[in-house]
Design an enzyme around this catalytic site. Structure first.
Site, PDB file in Angstrom:
ATOM      1  N   ARG A   1      11.047  -6.918  -9.653  1.00 44.41           N
ATOM      2  CA  ARG A   1      12.240  -7.295 -10.410  1.00 44.41           C
ATOM      3  C   ARG A   1      13.493  -6.611  -9.869  1.00 44.41           C
ATOM      4  O   ARG A   1      14.603  -7.130 -10.007  1.00 44.41           O
ATOM      5  CB  ARG A   1      12.027  -6.981 -11.889  1.00 44.41           C
ATOM      6  CG  ARG A   1      11.853  -5.517 -12.224  1.00 44.41           C
ATOM      7  CD  ARG A   1      11.124  -5.288 -13.532  1.00 44.41           C
ATOM      8  NE  ARG A   1       9.700  -5.607 -13.408  1.00 44.41           N
ATOM      9  CZ  ARG A   1       8.824  -5.526 -14.415  1.00 44.41           C
ATOM     10  NH1 ARG A   1       9.232  -5.129 -15.611  1.00 44.41           N
ATOM     11  NH2 ARG A   1       7.566  -5.834 -14.229  1.00 44.41           N
TER      12      ARG A   1
ATOM     13  N   LYS B   1      -0.744   2.671  -7.091  1.00 44.29           N
ATOM     14  CA  LYS B   1      -1.801   1.841  -7.650  1.00 44.29           C
ATOM     15  C   LYS B   1      -3.171   2.479  -7.401  1.00 44.29           C
ATOM     16  O   LYS B   1      -3.329   3.301  -6.491  1.00 44.29           O
ATOM     17  CB  LYS B   1      -1.789   0.459  -6.988  1.00 44.29           C
ATOM     18  CG  LYS B   1      -0.549  -0.372  -7.227  1.00 44.29           C
ATOM     19  CD  LYS B   1      -0.616  -1.663  -6.431  1.00 44.29           C
ATOM     20  CE  LYS B   1       0.622  -2.527  -6.644  1.00 44.29           C
ATOM     21  NZ  LYS B   1       0.678  -3.103  -7.993  1.00 44.29           N
TER      22      LYS B   1
END
Length: 504
Positions: free
Chosen positions: A356, A282
């Protein structure tokens, strides 16, 4: 928890440093106001006139007075119009309560007398009004100050509150006070875990908190180690954990009711105690906030402790996959393929789409080992959802209308608000992979990153009714709500508890 007691005496007869009253926009200078004015605030009516106070939503009037040599404060907060929907009116009560607590906090007041408003104004009962007021008061005083050494920067939490209401309502109100106290504590506990620095709240430490809760409240618990996770074939959880020196955990807590033939609900929460994005790293700006990527797991574990107090007639399985997502020479690479607990495979195109992956294994485990009537997962899953809905509503995705309506109803009652996103099969093809069963990010042509993430998770729920809650926007730094400060919100605790307690 804030100390609360009940009294049937009029507000003006209470011994307190502050007196709190909630009024609507039909507010008038009535007899109770005149009694307070006669004892403490001789110029009260003139103050209302000067401030043009009308009782509108969010309007506030704070007046200083005296009781002999003691300074006392009157805090009046407007609730607005009864013409608004009941859920909006109940939320106004929460915000008014938060406003009042901010005022008494600023004035450094410790003893409070509060007139509980008429429950009929909210289309509910006295227990619910008391529950919401007490829970919100506890939420409003939370302040993450563990690492602040300057005592002058800390806020008090040791308030003593007298709730004033007719004696015939005291039994019901007492129930609401107890429930509200536990709810406020549970929300704040989840907030505290998320606010802790990631060097402290590691997967191991979070699992230890869960174990402590289970042992304290008689919950059955199972905590799988990283070695066991690998041996069971949980390739998603292991793939995210590979880059970190901290080992992952899978936490399972079970609440069982003695009620025969009770339904069983699974609550699954994403627990990434720090998310750097892995090799798909990130940007540095705001990466510090990624300690909050465990908000779903924190909410689930804290909810399980809350349910141990509330004792619903429902069996509840709380599951939290917990890990860090860090880059290193052993980290999962874009282009890798992983196999999950249910045997399906996924191509990893972006290691920052990691939530996920760990949820997939946890949900697969729940489906295989429990006979479930419903499953709810809660996760800070996608930035796309935060941009779509902002900080006040979490995204709800499901193709089960009955379960969705139950969750939406619980959201309205609890104050943890949700908004349905279009979960249509047209989006399903977006996660198709040419080299594996599915891909962990959606095809750019379909956009809708929150929805495609939901369809990834759908591969791991079997035929069980399921709702996915994306709390990325609601879990941290929510502005303009008086009962929050900067930092974690504990979103989901109130919602999940309400859903379970009102399950039909």
């Amino acid at each position: 928890m804030i100390k609360c007691q009940l009294s049937s005496l009029p507000l003006w007869q209470q011994d307190a440093e502050a007196y709190i009253i909630f009024v609507d926009d039909t507010f008038s200078y009535n007899e109770p106001m005149k009694e307070l004015a006669a004892r403490f605030y001789p110029a009260l009516e003139a103050v209302f006139e000067r401030q043009k106070f009308k009782g509108g939503a969010g309007e506030q009037c704070a007046v200083s007075g005296s009781d002999g040599a003691k300074a006392v404060e009157l805090v009046i907060i407007g609730l607005g119009s009864i013409a608004k929907p009941w859920a909006d009116r109940l939320e106004r009560l929460r915000r008014a309560t938060g406003q009042a607590m901010r005022i008494v906090e600023r004035l450094k007041i410790g003893t409070i007398a509060l007139q509980l408003p008429d429950e009929h104004w909210f289309a509910t009962d006295a227990a619910t009004v008391a529950k919401e007021v007490v829970a919100t008061m506890n939420m409003a005083v939370y302040h993450f100050d563990q690492y602040i050494t300057d005592e002058s920067r800390k806020h008090r939490t040791d308030y003593e509150v007298t709730l004033c209401a007719p004696a015939l309502l005291h039994d019901a109100i007492a129930v609401g006070v107890e429930q509200g106290s536990h709810i406020g504590f549970a929300v704040n506990q989840a907030r505290h875990w998320c606010d802790l620095p990631p060097c402290v709240m590691t997967p191991r430490h979070m699992a230890e908190h869960a174990e402590r809760i289970a042992k304290s409240h008689g919950l059955k618990h199972t905590i799988f180690t990283q070695k066991q996770i690998i041996e069971m074939g949980m390739g998603g959880l292991w793939a995210v954990s590979k880059g970190s020196a901290e080992e992952c955990r899978l936490v399972i807590l079970e609440y069982r009711t003695t009620h025969p033939n009770a339904p069983t609900i699974a609550l699954v929460g994403k627990g990434v105690t720090f998310d750097s994005g892995g090799l798909s790293i990130k940007p540095a700006a705001r990466m510090d906030e990624m300690k909050d990527d465990m908000a779903g797991a924190a909410a689930v574990i804290s909810t399980m402790e809350l349910l141990a107090h509330l004792k619903p007639q429902v069996n509840v399985i709380g599951i939290a996959p917990i890990t860090e997502n860090l880059p290193s020479g052993t980290a999962t690479k874009p282009g890798d393929i992983v196999q999950f607990y249910n045997g399906k495979t996924a191509e990893i195109k972006n290691t920052d789409a990691e939530g996920r992956l760990i949820l997939a294994d946890a949900m697969s485990y729940a489906i295989k080992h429990y006979e479930l009537d419903a499953m709810i997962d809660v996760a800070t899953l996608t930035g796309a959802c935060a941009y779509a809905l902002g900080p006040f509503f979490c995204g709800l995705m499901s193709q089960d209308e009955i379960l969705s309506e139950k969750v939406i109803a619980a959201a309205k009652r609890s104050g943890d608000r949700v908004w349905p996103l279009p979960f249509h099969d047209d989006y399903k093809v977006a996660i198709r992979s040419t080299v594996a069963d599915i891909c962990n990010i959606g095809n750019e042509s379909y956009r809708a990153g929150s929805i495609t993430a939901g369809f990834f998770l759908q591969n791991f729920v079997g035929n069980v009714p399921w709702v996915h809650l994306d709390i990325a926007g609601t879990s941290f730094n929510v502005p303009d709500l008086s009962y929050y400060r900067p930092g974690a919100t504990g979103f989901g605790v109130r919602l999940m508890a309400d859903l379970v307690m009102n399950w039909q």
